[in-house]
Design an enzyme around this catalytic site. Structure first.
Site, PDB file in Angstrom:
ATOM      1  CG  LEU A 103      42.657  43.982  39.966  1.00  0.00           C
ATOM      2  CD1 LEU A 103      41.297  43.282  40.037  1.00  0.00           C
ATOM      3  CD2 LEU A 103      43.718  43.144  40.650  1.00  0.00           C
ATOM      4  CG  ASP A 104      47.007  42.207  34.709  1.00  0.00           C
ATOM      5  OD1 ASP A 104      46.043  41.549  34.269  1.00  0.00           O
ATOM      6  OD2 ASP A 104      47.946  41.672  35.334  1.00  0.00           O
ATOM      7  CE  LYS A 105      42.417  44.601  26.906  1.00  0.00           C
ATOM      8  NZ  LYS A 105      42.925  45.175  25.623  1.00  0.00           N
ATOM      9  CB  THR A 107      43.985  40.481  36.860  1.00  0.00           C
ATOM     10  OG1 THR A 107      45.278  40.018  36.504  1.00  0.00           O
ATOM     11  CG2 THR A 107      43.673  40.044  38.288  1.00  0.00           C
TER      12      THR A 107
END
Length: 231
Positions: A103-105, A107
């Site tokens: 998951l990106d930063k 999210t």
């Protein structure tokens, strides 16, 4: 069966020399028997250290509630990592733990953690089609026509040659929706909405395969049972 020193070292209890010292100190047992030779063969499930069973002796699987602001990387310099939220001993396992499904930063939500390569492949292979559910907040009122658009299997993402697989969109309020995907392309949820003219303001993954976060708080983790066939 593995050698005792190899087993303990692979589970993060120390270097081969350190675990040899642990064994020689009489801290390791198999049942009621004190194990004295670092090179003796053992059954992992029978071994205890200081009276406690070994942690995840056949492989580790855990669920983490990733908070906003953390990154799913082992590299320094990109901000706090999810691995800082986990026991330090897990980083010393061989192989060290890694995430399944990044998951990106910006999210939050469910991340699986494991040291088993076959599990990583099982859940991330393009052929896996693991169901994932995302809770989405966008910048303007959602159009019900998006439900059919996402379900059509015709949504194209910029720079890609194949359309997204059909996805299930449930609009839960004018600005929020639940999106179920069966694939995991790079920043897919944000890019799908962007392709239709919406900007994702908040993104949270609530489900990954058979696992849901439940009441697990941000930053907390929970051990899971290994699948019957991790391969």
């Amino acid at each position: 069966m593995p050698r005792l020193d190899q087993l303990l070292s692979s589970l993060g209890y120390g270097s081969r020399k350190q675990v040899a010292d642990i064994v020689k100190a009489g801290r390791v047992r198999s049942g009621d028997l004190i194990l004295k030779k670092p090179d003796q063969k053992v059954e992992a499930a029978d071994v205890t250290l200081d009276g406690a069973a070994l942690e995840a002796p056949y492989g580790l699987l855990a669920m983490l509630h990733k908070p906003l602001g953390h990154v799913c990387t082992h590299s320094d310099g990109e901000g706090p990592t999810i691995y800082e939220l986990l026991p330090a001993q897990w980083m010393a396992r061989k192989p060290a733990v890694t995430s399944i499904g990044r998951l990106d930063k910006n999210t939050s939500g469910l991340i699986l953690i494991t040291d088993l390569g076959p599990l990583v492949h099982r859940y991330t292979s393009p052929k896996a089609e693991v169901e994932k559910i995302y809770e989405v907040t966008v910048d303007r009122e959602l159009d019900p026509a998006l439900i059919a658009t996402f379900a059509s299997g015709g949504v194209m993402l910029r720079g890609e040659e194949k359309p997204c697989l059909p996805a299930k969109l449930e609009i839960t309020s004018p600005l929020t929706a639940s999106l179920t995907l069966m694939e995991g392309r790079y920043h897919q949820v944000r890019r799908m909405f962007a392709s239709q003219g919406w900007h994702v303001e908040k993104l949270h993954r609530s489900r990954f395969g058979d696992y849901t976060l439940g009441n697990l708080a941000p930053g907390e983790w929970q051990m899971l049972e290994l699948p019957a066939d991790p391969a």
